[in-house]
Design an enzyme around this catalytic site. Sequence first.
Site, short mmCIF file in Angstrom:
data_model
loop_
_atom_site.label_atom_id
_atom_site.label_comp_id
_atom_site.label_asym_id
_atom_site.label_seq_id
_atom_site.Cartn_x
_atom_site.Cartn_y
_atom_site.Cartn_z
N GLY A 12 0.77 -1.23 0.00
CA GLY A 12 0.00 0.00 0.00
C GLY A 12 0.81 1.28 0.00
O GLY A 12 0.35 2.28 0.55
N SER A 13 1.98 1.31 -0.65
CA SER A 13 2.76 2.55 -0.61
C SER A 13 2.05 3.70 -1.33
O SER A 13 2.11 4.85 -0.88
CB SER A 13 4.17 2.33 -1.19
OG SER A 13 4.13 2.11 -2.58
N ASN A 14 1.36 3.42 -2.43
CA ASN A 14 0.59 4.47 -3.09
C ASN A 14 -0.59 4.90 -2.22
O ASN A 14 -0.95 6.08 -2.19
CB ASN A 14 0.10 4.02 -4.47
CG ASN A 14 1.09 4.38 -5.57
OD1 ASN A 14 1.48 5.53 -5.71
ND2 ASN A 14 1.49 3.39 -6.34
N ARG A 91 -6.61 -7.36 -8.65
CA ARG A 91 -7.72 -8.15 -9.18
C ARG A 91 -8.33 -7.40 -10.36
O ARG A 91 -8.55 -6.19 -10.26
CB ARG A 91 -8.81 -8.39 -8.13
CG ARG A 91 -8.33 -8.96 -6.81
CD ARG A 91 -7.68 -10.31 -6.93
NE ARG A 91 -8.57 -11.32 -7.48
CZ ARG A 91 -8.16 -12.51 -7.92
NH1 ARG A 91 -6.88 -12.82 -7.88
NH2 ARG A 91 -9.02 -13.37 -8.40
N LEU A 93 -11.39 -6.28 -12.29
CA LEU A 93 -12.78 -6.10 -11.88
C LEU A 93 -13.73 -6.35 -13.06
O LEU A 93 -13.40 -6.05 -14.20
CB LEU A 93 -12.98 -4.68 -11.35
CG LEU A 93 -12.18 -4.39 -10.07
CD1 LEU A 93 -12.11 -2.89 -9.81
CD2 LEU A 93 -12.78 -5.12 -8.88
N ASN A 107 -7.14 4.56 -11.29
CA ASN A 107 -6.11 3.54 -11.12
C ASN A 107 -4.77 4.15 -11.50
O ASN A 107 -4.70 5.06 -12.33
CB ASN A 107 -6.39 2.34 -12.03
CG ASN A 107 -5.37 1.22 -11.83
OD1 ASN A 107 -5.01 0.88 -10.72
ND2 ASN A 107 -4.89 0.67 -12.93
N HIS A 109 -1.04 3.02 -13.07
CA HIS A 109 -0.42 1.93 -13.81
C HIS A 109 1.04 2.29 -14.07
O HIS A 109 1.33 3.42 -14.46
CB HIS A 109 -1.16 1.71 -15.13
CG HIS A 109 -0.61 0.58 -15.94
ND1 HIS A 109 -0.83 -0.75 -15.60
CD2 HIS A 109 0.17 0.56 -17.04
CE1 HIS A 109 -0.20 -1.51 -16.47
NE2 HIS A 109 0.40 -0.75 -17.36
N GLU A 143 -12.45 -1.93 -20.16
CA GLU A 143 -11.27 -2.42 -20.88
C GLU A 143 -10.03 -2.15 -20.04
O GLU A 143 -9.79 -1.02 -19.61
CB GLU A 143 -11.15 -1.74 -22.24
CG GLU A 143 -10.05 -2.33 -23.11
CD GLU A 143 -9.93 -1.65 -24.47
OE1 GLU A 143 -8.93 -1.91 -25.15
OE2 GLU A 143 -10.82 -0.86 -24.82
N ASP A 145 -6.80 -1.09 -18.36
CA ASP A 145 -5.79 -0.03 -18.53
C ASP A 145 -6.05 0.84 -19.76
O ASP A 145 -5.11 1.31 -20.40
CB ASP A 145 -4.38 -0.64 -18.60
CG ASP A 145 -3.99 -1.35 -17.31
OD1 ASP A 145 -4.49 -0.96 -16.24
OD2 ASP A 145 -3.20 -2.30 -17.38
#
Length: 196
Positions: A12-14, A91, A93, A107, A109, A143, A145
Amino acid sequence: MKRVAILISGGGSNMVALVRSMTGDHPARPVLVASNDPAASGLTRARDLGVATAAVDHRPYGADREGFEAALLDPILAARPDILCLAGFMRVLTPDFVKRFEGRMLNIHPSLLPKYPGLHTHRRAIEAGDTEAGCTVHEVTAELDAGPILGQARVPVEPGDSEDTLAARVLVAEHRLYPAVLRRFAEGDRRPLLLG
């Protein structure tokens, strides 16, 4: 004040960078950190930062992604988030889950999307001979990323870089980019933010 729930799978660093940024005049506050792994060390870090936590182990659900997501939704919906941030949530989704949070799920990436969606981004950048790598914050769509890009940070690929050395430098950039994009997003600003 926007309410933010953060999904993690590991350390969980972000998530920590996001939580620490949401103070003072920031337009959002963290209300939940949830994980698909009850043993994720990020849950302890979140509790230490004073954020409520929840865990739903995905493993007993096997291939039943809908069942897992239904269980995960319980604590998320109870927290009433305005924004859902994926921060190392490993995961994929389902489209139904994504649709429920459409336009308010982010998100991060570890590549300069649309380059290298999916896994092994640093290895792929090095193998391709790229001179720069980086990270992208994007809206989550069905879709993988591929949602609208909200911010990117560029990191040089140095001669002799390994996956690990490049990943470490990109992670530093992630910790700068994600909080900056979240703040703008919470203020209603969806223009892409570009960091060097």
